[in-house]
Design a protein around this motif. Structure first.
Motif, PDB file in Angstrom:
ATOM      1  N   LEU A 185       1.296  -8.788   1.058  1.00  0.00           N
ATOM      2  CA  LEU A 185       1.621  -8.372   2.413  1.00  0.00           C
ATOM      3  C   LEU A 185       2.883  -9.062   2.934  1.00  0.00           C
ATOM      4  O   LEU A 185       3.514  -8.587   3.880  1.00  0.00           O
ATOM      5  CB  LEU A 185       0.454  -8.673   3.357  1.00  0.00           C
ATOM      6  N   ALA A 186       3.218 -10.191   2.317  1.00  0.00           N
ATOM      7  CA  ALA A 186       4.405 -10.926   2.748  1.00  0.00           C
ATOM      8  C   ALA A 186       5.684 -10.376   2.138  1.00  0.00           C
ATOM      9  O   ALA A 186       6.780 -10.780   2.522  1.00  0.00           O
ATOM     10  CB  ALA A 186       4.263 -12.408   2.390  1.00  0.00           C
ATOM     11  N   ASP A 187       5.567  -9.445   1.190  1.00  0.00           N
ATOM     12  CA  ASP A 187       6.737  -8.837   0.547  1.00  0.00           C
ATOM     13  C   ASP A 187       6.995  -7.476   1.170  1.00  0.00           C
ATOM     14  O   ASP A 187       6.117  -6.604   1.187  1.00  0.00           O
ATOM     15  CB  ASP A 187       6.488  -8.698  -0.961  1.00  0.00           C
ATOM     16  N   ALA A 188       8.206  -7.274   1.685  1.00  0.00           N
ATOM     17  CA  ALA A 188       8.522  -6.037   2.414  1.00  0.00           C
ATOM     18  C   ALA A 188       8.367  -4.807   1.521  1.00  0.00           C
ATOM     19  O   ALA A 188       7.848  -3.776   1.946  1.00  0.00           O
ATOM     20  CB  ALA A 188       9.943  -6.113   2.964  1.00  0.00           C
ATOM     21  N   GLY A 189       8.832  -4.894   0.266  1.00  0.00           N
ATOM     22  CA  GLY A 189       8.724  -3.754  -0.630  1.00  0.00           C
ATOM     23  C   GLY A 189       7.287  -3.388  -0.932  1.00  0.00           C
ATOM     24  O   GLY A 189       6.910  -2.211  -0.926  1.00  0.00           O
ATOM     25  N   SER A 190       6.464  -4.405  -1.216  1.00  0.00           N
ATOM     26  CA  SER A 190       5.049  -4.156  -1.499  1.00  0.00           C
ATOM     27  C   SER A 190       4.335  -3.605  -0.277  1.00  0.00           C
ATOM     28  O   SER A 190       3.516  -2.687  -0.376  1.00  0.00           O
ATOM     29  CB  SER A 190       4.374  -5.454  -1.955  1.00  0.00           C
ATOM     30  N   LEU A 191       4.644  -4.176   0.892  1.00  0.00           N
ATOM     31  CA  LEU A 191       4.004  -3.713   2.123  1.00  0.00           C
ATOM     32  C   LEU A 191       4.356  -2.262   2.411  1.00  0.00           C
ATOM     33  O   LEU A 191       3.494  -1.466   2.798  1.00  0.00           O
ATOM     34  CB  LEU A 191       4.439  -4.609   3.292  1.00  0.00           C
ATOM     35  N   ASP A 192       5.614  -1.901   2.178  1.00  0.00           N
ATOM     36  CA  ASP A 192       6.031  -0.514   2.411  1.00  0.00           C
ATOM     37  C   ASP A 192       5.326   0.433   1.448  1.00  0.00           C
ATOM     38  O   ASP A 192       4.911   1.543   1.826  1.00  0.00           O
ATOM     39  CB  ASP A 192       7.545  -0.406   2.243  1.00  0.00           C
ATOM     40  N   ARG A 193       5.158   0.015   0.176  1.00  0.00           N
ATOM     41  CA  ARG A 193       4.467   0.860  -0.801  1.00  0.00           C
ATOM     42  C   ARG A 193       3.003   1.044  -0.424  1.00  0.00           C
ATOM     43  O   ARG A 193       2.460   2.150  -0.515  1.00  0.00           O
ATOM     44  CB  ARG A 193       4.579   0.244  -2.203  1.00  0.00           C
ATOM     45  N   MET A 194       2.359  -0.034   0.030  1.00  0.00           N
ATOM     46  CA  MET A 194       0.958   0.060   0.448  1.00  0.00           C
ATOM     47  C   MET A 194       0.800   1.004   1.636  1.00  0.00           C
ATOM     48  O   MET A 194      -0.130   1.814   1.695  1.00  0.00           O
ATOM     49  CB  MET A 194       0.423  -1.325   0.828  1.00  0.00           C
ATOM     50  N   ARG A 195       1.713   0.892   2.571  1.00  0.00           N
ATOM     51  CA  ARG A 195       1.644   1.755   3.753  1.00  0.00           C
ATOM     52  C   ARG A 195       1.851   3.218   3.344  1.00  0.00           C
ATOM     53  O   ARG A 195       1.175   4.122   3.852  1.00  0.00           O
ATOM     54  CB  ARG A 195       2.717   1.331   4.764  1.00  0.00           C
ATOM     55  N   HIS A 196       2.781   3.465   2.424  1.00  0.00           N
ATOM     56  CA  HIS A 196       3.020   4.827   1.941  1.00  0.00           C
ATOM     57  C   HIS A 196       1.763   5.393   1.286  1.00  0.00           C
ATOM     58  O   HIS A 196       1.388   6.555   1.519  1.00  0.00           O
ATOM     59  CB  HIS A 196       4.179   4.821   0.950  1.00  0.00           C
ATOM     60  N   LEU A 197       1.092   4.584   0.483  1.00  0.00           N
ATOM     61  CA  LEU A 197      -0.137   5.025  -0.176  1.00  0.00           C
ATOM     62  C   LEU A 197      -1.236   5.306   0.841  1.00  0.00           C
ATOM     63  O   LEU A 197      -1.947   6.304   0.753  1.00  0.00           O
ATOM     64  CB  LEU A 197      -0.609   3.957  -1.166  1.00  0.00           C
ATOM     65  N   HIS A 198      -1.354   4.415   1.809  1.00  0.00           N
ATOM     66  CA  HIS A 198      -2.379   4.584   2.845  1.00  0.00           C
ATOM     67  C   HIS A 198      -2.155   5.872   3.632  1.00  0.00           C
ATOM     68  O   HIS A 198      -3.091   6.661   3.850  1.00  0.00           O
ATOM     69  CB  HIS A 198      -2.369   3.371   3.774  1.00  0.00           C
ATOM     70  N   LEU A 199      -0.915   6.098   4.046  1.00  0.00           N
ATOM     71  CA  LEU A 199      -0.611   7.305   4.813  1.00  0.00           C
ATOM     72  C   LEU A 199      -0.743   8.559   3.953  1.00  0.00           C
ATOM     73  O   LEU A 199      -0.999   9.652   4.470  1.00  0.00           O
ATOM     74  CB  LEU A 199       0.811   7.218   5.385  1.00  0.00           C
ATOM     75  N   GLY A 200      -0.595   8.400   2.630  1.00  0.00           N
ATOM     76  CA  GLY A 200      -0.729   9.531   1.724  1.00  0.00           C
ATOM     77  C   GLY A 200      -2.156   9.891   1.382  1.00  0.00           C
ATOM     78  O   GLY A 200      -2.392  10.858   0.668  1.00  0.00           O
ATOM     79  N   GLY A 201      -3.121   9.106   1.874  1.00  0.00           N
ATOM     80  CA  GLY A 201      -4.526   9.429   1.653  1.00  0.00           C
ATOM     81  C   GLY A 201      -5.259   8.505   0.714  1.00  0.00           C
ATOM     82  O   GLY A 201      -6.472   8.653   0.523  1.00  0.00           O
ATOM     83  N   ALA A 202      -4.568   7.537   0.109  1.00  0.00           N
ATOM     84  CA  ALA A 202      -5.247   6.600  -0.771  1.00  0.00           C
ATOM     85  C   ALA A 202      -6.030   5.577   0.056  1.00  0.00           C
ATOM     86  O   ALA A 202      -5.627   5.223   1.163  1.00  0.00           O
ATOM     87  CB  ALA A 202      -4.235   5.877  -1.660  1.00  0.00           C
ATOM     88  N   ALA A 203      -7.142   5.114  -0.500  1.00  0.00           N
ATOM     89  CA  ALA A 203      -7.902   4.029   0.122  1.00  0.00           C
ATOM     90  C   ALA A 203      -7.343   2.720  -0.422  1.00  0.00           C
ATOM     91  O   ALA A 203      -7.337   2.496  -1.629  1.00  0.00           O
ATOM     92  CB  ALA A 203      -9.383   4.161  -0.206  1.00  0.00           C
ATOM     93  N   VAL A 204      -6.836   1.859   0.459  1.00  0.00           N
ATOM     94  CA  VAL A 204      -6.196   0.612   0.047  1.00  0.00           C
ATOM     95  C   VAL A 204      -6.966  -0.559   0.654  1.00  0.00           C
ATOM     96  O   VAL A 204      -7.256  -0.561   1.861  1.00  0.00           O
ATOM     97  CB  VAL A 204      -4.723   0.550   0.499  1.00  0.00           C
TER      98      VAL A 204
END
Length: 335
Positions: A185-204
């Motif tokens: 969560l402290a890495d901007a790239g990782s956080l952005d990827r997680m948010r993209h997955l979450h908004l895309g319908g994945a359960a994170v």
């Protein structure tokens, strides 16, 4: 001259001729369709009109027939053809049921392959092989993808290894569950990827401690890195049911104790909304004691782990030092 350009959409040349006729002559009788009035071709013309009505390309009655607007008809037909092709491709990706069926017809001599045609474990030491296998499995997934990613930050290797998380390659019926480590969560790239997955319908979900990297497809195939510390060395691939079941069990245990990503991160801004339980514990200790050794004992973790969590908390808060972190944490109500 008719080139039957609509054959790619599933229409015969006669059906295309009839459809084009009613585009040119809207509201005319059905009997005026090409071939419908000719005794020799009447049967094919009638069949063409009937099928076009089944495909919802013609509407109206026998006396007044109209063709559906191509702007509506063509994309719909293309979508149906793509769905059909996609289903066929998914069946071709996994040919094991066909192999099993053929083997049941009689003995296969001269082969030492196991009955399901797959070895218990494969080493994929070339990243191109790993990515190709991951892409194949993602395309063939029918029900579920499980992914545990312990990386603290996005790297070229982890990004390539994580192509299974490209939701565009997965059917809408496939459920995707992703487990990540809280430090990411402290890495901007990782956080952005997680948010993209979450908004895309994945359960994170986010785990305080996560060291296992696991990919499981439909609970029948799995990949794990050869070296968990260096995913660039390749992966081990297996379809052996016992191994896959063990990996699924491990994932489910980690999943059960993890925190929903949506509870930690604001969906609109992507910013961390609160800390994980472990990060909150470390922050409280940092604010209460001056020595890291004392804080680590209070948090019941090693000094190295304690300091790593403090570093992550500082990055999440955007603080330059611990004093500023304590002030910002109090402003946000984290302590």
């Amino acid at each position: 001259m008719n080139t039957n350009s609509m054959s790619v959409l599933g229409l015969t040349s006669t059906e295309e001729d009839v459809y084009r006729h009613f585009l040119r002559n809207p509201g005319t009788p059905e009997g005026e369709a090409p071939g419908a009035a000719s005794p020799g071709e009447r049967e094919s013309g009638v069949r063409a009109v009937g099928r076009l009505r089944e495909l919802r390309l013609l509407h109206g009655d026998d006396a007044n027939t109209w063709a559906v607007d191509p702007v509506v008809a063509v994309p719909r037909l293309a979508g149906e053809q793509l769905d059909t092709a996609h289903r066929t491709m998914r069946q071709l990706v996994d040919v094991r049921p066909i192999l099993r069926s053929l083997r049941h017809e009689g003995p296969v001599l001269g082969t030492g392959a196991p009955e399901d045609g797959a070895a218990a474990l494969f080493r994929l030491e070339d990243l191109r092989e790993v990515r190709a296998r991951v892409g194949q499995l993602a395309f063939g997934a029918r029900s579920e993808v499980l992914a545990a990613d312990p990386c603290d930050a996005s790297t070229p290797e982890s990004a390539g290894y994580a192509r299974h998380l490209d939701l565009g390659r997965l059917s809408k019926t496939v459920r995707v569950r992703v487990l990540v480590r809280a430090t990411a969560l402290a890495d901007a790239g990782s956080l952005d990827r997680m948010r993209h997955l979450h908004l895309g319908g994945a359960a994170v979900r986010v785990a305080d401690e996560l060291s296992e990297s696991v990919l499981v497809y439909d609970r029948h195939a799995a990949l794990v890195p050869i070296d968990a510390r260096d995913t660039g060395r390749g992966a081990l691939y297996t379809e052996e049911s016992g191994l896959v079941s063990s990996l699924v069990g491990l994932f489910e245990r980690l999943w059960a104790t993890a925190t929903d990503f949506a509870d930690l991160v604001a969906a609109d801004t992507g910013q961390v909304a609160r800390l994980t339980d472990t990060q909150r514990l470390v922050l409280a200790a940092m604010c209460a004691v001056s020595k890291d050794e004392t804080g680590a004992r209070q948090a019941r973790m090693s000094l190295r782990t304690y300091r790593r969590h403090i570093s992550d908390v500082l990055r999440l808060l955007g603080a330059c030092n611990r004093a500023q972190a304590a002030l910002l944490a109090r402003e946000r109500g984290w302590v």
